[in-house]
Design an enzyme around this catalytic site. Structure first.
Site, short mmCIF file in Angstrom:
data_model
loop_
_atom_site.label_atom_id
_atom_site.label_comp_id
_atom_site.label_asym_id
_atom_site.label_seq_id
_atom_site.Cartn_x
_atom_site.Cartn_y
_atom_site.Cartn_z
CD GLU A 250 -4.46 8.93 -3.34
OE1 GLU A 250 -5.15 8.57 -4.52
OE2 GLU A 250 -4.15 8.08 -2.47
NE ARG B 248 -24.17 13.49 -17.84
CZ ARG B 248 -25.44 13.61 -18.67
NH1 ARG B 248 -26.39 13.68 -18.05
NH2 ARG B 248 -25.19 13.44 -19.76
CG ASN C 135 -0.47 4.73 -0.12
OD1 ASN C 135 -1.55 3.83 -0.16
ND2 ASN C 135 -0.56 5.76 -0.84
CG HIS D 246 0.66 -2.42 -4.39
ND1 HIS D 246 0.42 -1.13 -4.51
CD2 HIS D 246 -0.51 -2.83 -3.66
CE1 HIS D 246 -0.82 -0.65 -3.89
NE2 HIS D 246 -1.56 -1.76 -3.53
CG HIS E 116 -0.40 0.15 1.12
ND1 HIS E 116 -0.53 0.07 2.46
CD2 HIS E 116 -1.70 -0.38 0.80
CE1 HIS E 116 -1.69 -0.30 2.91
NE2 HIS E 116 -2.58 -0.69 1.89
CD GLU F 146 -4.83 -1.59 4.94
OE1 GLU F 146 -4.23 -0.68 5.22
OE2 GLU F 146 -4.96 -2.34 3.91
CE LYS G 51 -9.18 5.95 3.79
NZ LYS G 51 -9.40 4.78 2.84
CE LYS H 231 -7.57 7.00 -2.58
NZ LYS H 231 -6.24 6.10 -2.80
NE ARG I 163 -7.61 9.55 0.45
CZ ARG I 163 -8.93 9.46 -0.25
NH1 ARG I 163 -9.14 10.85 -0.10
NH2 ARG I 163 -9.68 8.55 -0.28
CG HIS J 287 -4.34 -4.99 0.37
ND1 HIS J 287 -3.39 -4.40 -0.50
CD2 HIS J 287 -4.87 -4.18 1.15
CE1 HIS J 287 -3.25 -3.39 -0.26
NE2 HIS J 287 -4.11 -2.94 0.93
#
Ligand SMILES: NC(=O)c1ccc[n+]([C@@H]2O[C@H](COP(=O)([O-])OP(=O)(O)OC[C@H]3O[C@@H](n4cnc5c(N)ncnc54)[C@H](O)[C@@H]3O)[C@@H](O)[C@H]2O)c1
Ligand SMILES: NC(=O)c1ccc[n+]([C@@H]2O[C@H](COP(=O)([O-])OP(=O)(O)OC[C@H]3O[C@@H](n4cnc5c(N)ncnc54)[C@H](O)[C@@H]3O)[C@@H](O)[C@H]2O)c1
Ligand SMILES: [Zn+2]
Ligand SMILES: [Zn+2]
Lengths: 362, 362
Positions: free
Chosen positions: B235, B119, B243, B250, B246, B183, B225, B141, B239, B263
Site C-alpha cells: 500500500e 511468528r 478507497n 468513514h 471511503h 464494493e 483487486k 491485510k 492501492r 460499511h
C-alpha cells in the site's frame, strides 16, 4: 566505534557498537522533524531515557515515550496494547519510528509493536543488557508471551538500525552480565574456535567490563549471529545451532519456575550437558569439556544442575520443546569445539548419562 | 468453478470461486494428517462449521475449531488471544493451518492470528459474506481494532488459498448482500468500464443471487483487486484507488457511530459524493453521475447523506482520515467512469458543494 552489517534478502541494516553512543547524534538514522516514540521500562527510564531524549531533540525529533513495568511477566499482549494506546493517543501515524530502549524484554515487545502498529512502522533497537546486545537485538525475532507458552505470539521483523552503547552495561547487575556471557561463550563453542580461544584470554576483562574488549566481543557475537540469520532468516535450518544448551536449559527454567535462574545461567549448565553428551558420543575430548567448564566458571556461571533437580526431571520437559519433531529429540551438539551440529533421535539413556555427568550427588 | 491467481513477489496463491465448494475436497490445499484449526463465530458455526469439518475429516485432517462472538466489536486483541489459547491448549505447532470461516471480521482476526502465532503459520480464507468474497479476503491485510482506532493493529499476511463458496450467500441477510454490492460497483467505477456496463445489465440477477452471474462478478472483482495488490503489496501507491467513496463513507460511519449504517451503505453514498465532486471538477458528466446513482439504487443502496447529518459535519471527520497527509485531503476521484485517480489538496469549498449535492434538504 565498530559496525556490523546485517545483510538480508530485502535490505541491510547496521549495528553500531561503541562507548557513549546514546549521546552520539550521528548513529541515529533520523532527521529533524521525525516523530519517535521511545518504549522503555521503569528501571531503565531513570537511567537513560533523559539522555536519549536529549540526543533525539538535538537532532530535531519530536519525542514521546511510554514506560512499561519491568520484568518478563510484563512481556504480554497487555503491554503491547499500552504501546498502541500511547501511539494512538498522540496520533502517531505510519511514519513514526519506535525506539526500544532496554533489555531483551523491551526489545521483543517493542519490536512486535512496531511490526503490528498500522501493519508495520520503522523501529530502532537500543539494547542495554549484554544478552540483548549479543543476542536478542540481532535477528529480527520479536514476541510476547502467552499464559500457556513463552514467545508464542510475535513476528519476524527487522529494525532499521541497532545502537549498542557499551557504557550502559556499567549499571547492569553483575549477575545479568554473567548471564549474557553464557550466550557469548555459546557463540565461540558452536561456530568459532578462534573466538573461543580469544575468550579464554580475555574473559576476566569482559567480566570487569573493559570497554575495548567488550566492543570486540559484542561485535564478534553480532557478526556470528548476523551471518547465521542472513543464511536462515525465518529459522528453517542453520539458525538451530544458536540453541546449544537451550533444550536442557529450558528444562531447568521450567522446572525451577521462570525467574529463579536467569536464562543465561540455565544455558550455561545446558551447554555443559550438551558438551558432556558430545563427549559420550565420541565427538569431543574430556579436555575440551573441561575448557568449556573452566570458561563458564570464570564468568561466574553455574556448570552443574540445580541442587533440587534430579537427572530424571529433565527429559519430560525436554520432550515438550518446540524443536521436538514427531516425538524425536533434536539436540544441538558439538562435533568439536567451534563446530556444532543438530543431532536427531539421540539415545535417551545417553542423554540421561550426560545430565548425570553434570549433576553433583552427595 | 472459476479460479483467480494472486501473483505476489514471493509466491502466488489461488482463489477458487464456485457453488458448493465447502464440500469439495479438491479445493483445500491439505492432505491427510494435517492439523487444522477453524476460526469462526457463533452465527456461522451452526450454518457451516459441520460441513467444513466433515470435508476436512474426509481429507484426513485433524480438525479443531474456536468460535468467537459475532460482531465488529469483537475484532480485538482479546479475540486474538482466544484463538491463541485454543491453539496452545491443544498443542498446535508451527505446521498447523488456520482456517477463517466467516465474513471480513473473522478473516481479519484469524489472518492476524495466523501471522502472529509462533511468528506465522499457514492460513486459508473461506469468506462467507459478499464483502469478504470480493474485498477483504484478497490482498493480505489483516487487523484488529483498538479502542482508539479501527484496524490499527495488524499485519500484511497472505493466505495459502481462498475458497469462495457462493452458496453460502443464500443465508446472508439481504442488507449485507447489498452492502457488498457497493464494493462491487466501486471496482467497476474506478478501474473497469466494461465491468460497470456488465453490472448495469446484470445487477438484478446479482441482487437475486443468480449463481452464474455471482461467480462471474466475484471473480472479476477478485481479479481487479489482485492486480492492484500485485502492483502494490504494501500500500504505497495504486492501492489507494480502492478507497473510492471511503473517506466520505468513514465520516458517515464515525458520525453515526459504527454499526448504524453498514460499511457498504456508507461507501455507496461516499462514492456518489466522489462522483459529484468529479463532476464539479469537470471530469465526468452529469449523465455518468446519474448512471452510478441508478446502479447503486438498483442494488437497494442509499445514494444520499443520512437524514440527521449536515454537510458541515463531514470535513472534520474527513480531515482525521489516515490518508490525510500534512493537513491535505487526499481523495479518490473519477477522471471518467472506469478510471479513478488520487486528487491531492482539493478545494474544501468544492468538497462541501459535492456533499450538498448528495444531501436532501426539505
Ligand atoms: N528476540 C530474540 O532473538 C531473543 C533472543 C534471546 C532472548 N530473548 C528474550 O530476551 C529477554 C531477556 O532479555 P534480558 O536478559 O535483556 O532481560 P531483561 O530485558 O528483563 O533485562 C534484565 C533486567 O535488567 C534491567 N536492565 C536492562 N538494562 C539495564 C541497564 N543498562 N542498567 C540496569 N538495569 C538494566 C531490566 O530492567 C531487567 O530488570 C527474554 O524475554 C527472552 O525471551 C529474545
Ligand atoms: N482486510 C481487508 O482488506 C478488508 C477490506 C474490507 C473490509 N474489511 C473488514 O471486514 C469487516 C467487515 O466484513 P463483513 O462485511 O463480512 O462483516 P462481518 O464479518 O461482520 O459479517 C457480517 C454479518 O454476517 C454474518 N455472516 C457472515 N457470513 C454469513 C452467512 N453466510 N450467512 C449468514 N450470516 C453470515 C456475520 O456473522 C455477521 O453478523 C470489517 O471489520 C472491515 O474492517 C477488511
Ligand atoms: Zn538464549
Ligand atoms: Zn470498503
Amino acid at each position: 566505534m565498530l559496525c556490523v552489517n546485517v545483510e538480508l534478502k530485502e535490505r541491510r541494516y547496521p549495528i553500531h557498537i561503541g562507548e557513549n553512543l546514546l549521546t552520539e547524534t550521528s548513529v541515529y538514522p533520523l532527521t529533524a522533524g521525525d516523530k519517535v516514540m521511545i518504549v522503555t521500562n521503569e528501571t531503565i527510564a531513570p537511567l537513560y531515557l533523559h539522555t536519549v531524549t536529549a540526543t533525539l531533540e538535538k537532532i530535531g525529533c519530536q519525542v514521546s515515550s511510554v514506560q512499561l513495568k519491568d520484568g518478563e511477566k510484563y512481556k504480554t499482549l497487555d503491554s503491547l496494547n499500552e504501546i498502541f494506546t500511547a501511539l494512538l493517543r498522540e496520533n502517531h501515524g505510519r511514519d513514526t519510528i519506535l525506539i526500544a530502549l532496554g533489555g531483551g524484554v523491551i526489545g521483543d515487545v517493542a519490536g512486535y509493536a512496531a511490526a503490528s502498529y498500522q501493519r508495520g512502522i520503522r523501529f530502532i533497537q537500543i539494547p542495554t543488557t549484554l544478552l540483548s546486545q549479543v543476542d536478542s537485538s540481532v535477528g529480527g525475532k520479536t514476541a510476547v508471551n502467552h499464559e500457556l507458552g513463552k514467545n508464542m505470539i510475535g513476528a519476524f521483523y527487522q529494525p532499521i538500525s541497532v545502537i549498542i552503547d557499551t557504557t550502559t552495561l556499567n549499571t547492569l547487575p553483575k549477575r545479568e552480565i554473567n548471564a549474557g556471557l553464557a550466550e557469548v561463550i555459546k557463540y565461540g563453542a558452536i561456530l568459532d574456535l578462534p573466538f573461543f580461544e580469544w575468550l579464554e584470554q580475555h574473559i576476566d576483562n569482559l567480566v570487569a567490563l573493559n570497554p575495548a574488549d567488550l566492543q570486540h566481543c559484542i561485535a564478534r557475537c553480532c557478526q556470528i549471529k548476523a551471518d547465521v540469520v542472513a543464511r536462515d532468516e525465518t529459522e528453517k535450518g542453520d539458525r538451530a545451532l544458536l540453541n546449544l544448551g537451550h533444550t536442557f536449559g529450558h528444562a531447568i527454567e521450567t522446572y525451577l519456575g521462570y525467574g529463579n535462574w536467569l536464562h543465561g545461567e540455565a544455558v550455561a549448565v545446558g551447554s555443559m550437558m550438551a558438551a558432556a553428551l558430545s563427549e559420550l558420543l565420541g565427538n569431543i575430548s574430556k579436555k575440551d569439556v573441561g575448557r568449556l567448564e573452566k570458561l563458564l566458571a570464570r564468568a561466574n556461571l553455574p556448570t552443574i544442575s540445580p541442587d533440587n533437580m534430579q537427572p530424571e526431571d529433565y527429559l519430560p520437559h525436554m520432550m515438550r520443546d518446540k524443536k521436538v519433531l514427531a516425538g524425536k529429540l533434536r539436540l544441538v551438539l558439538l562435533k568439536s569445539l567451534g563446530q556444532a551440529y543438530v543431532a536427531t533421535d539421540t539415545d535417551k539413556s545417553l542423554v540421561l548419562d550426560a545430565i548425570r555427568a553434570c549433576t553433583q550427588f552427595d
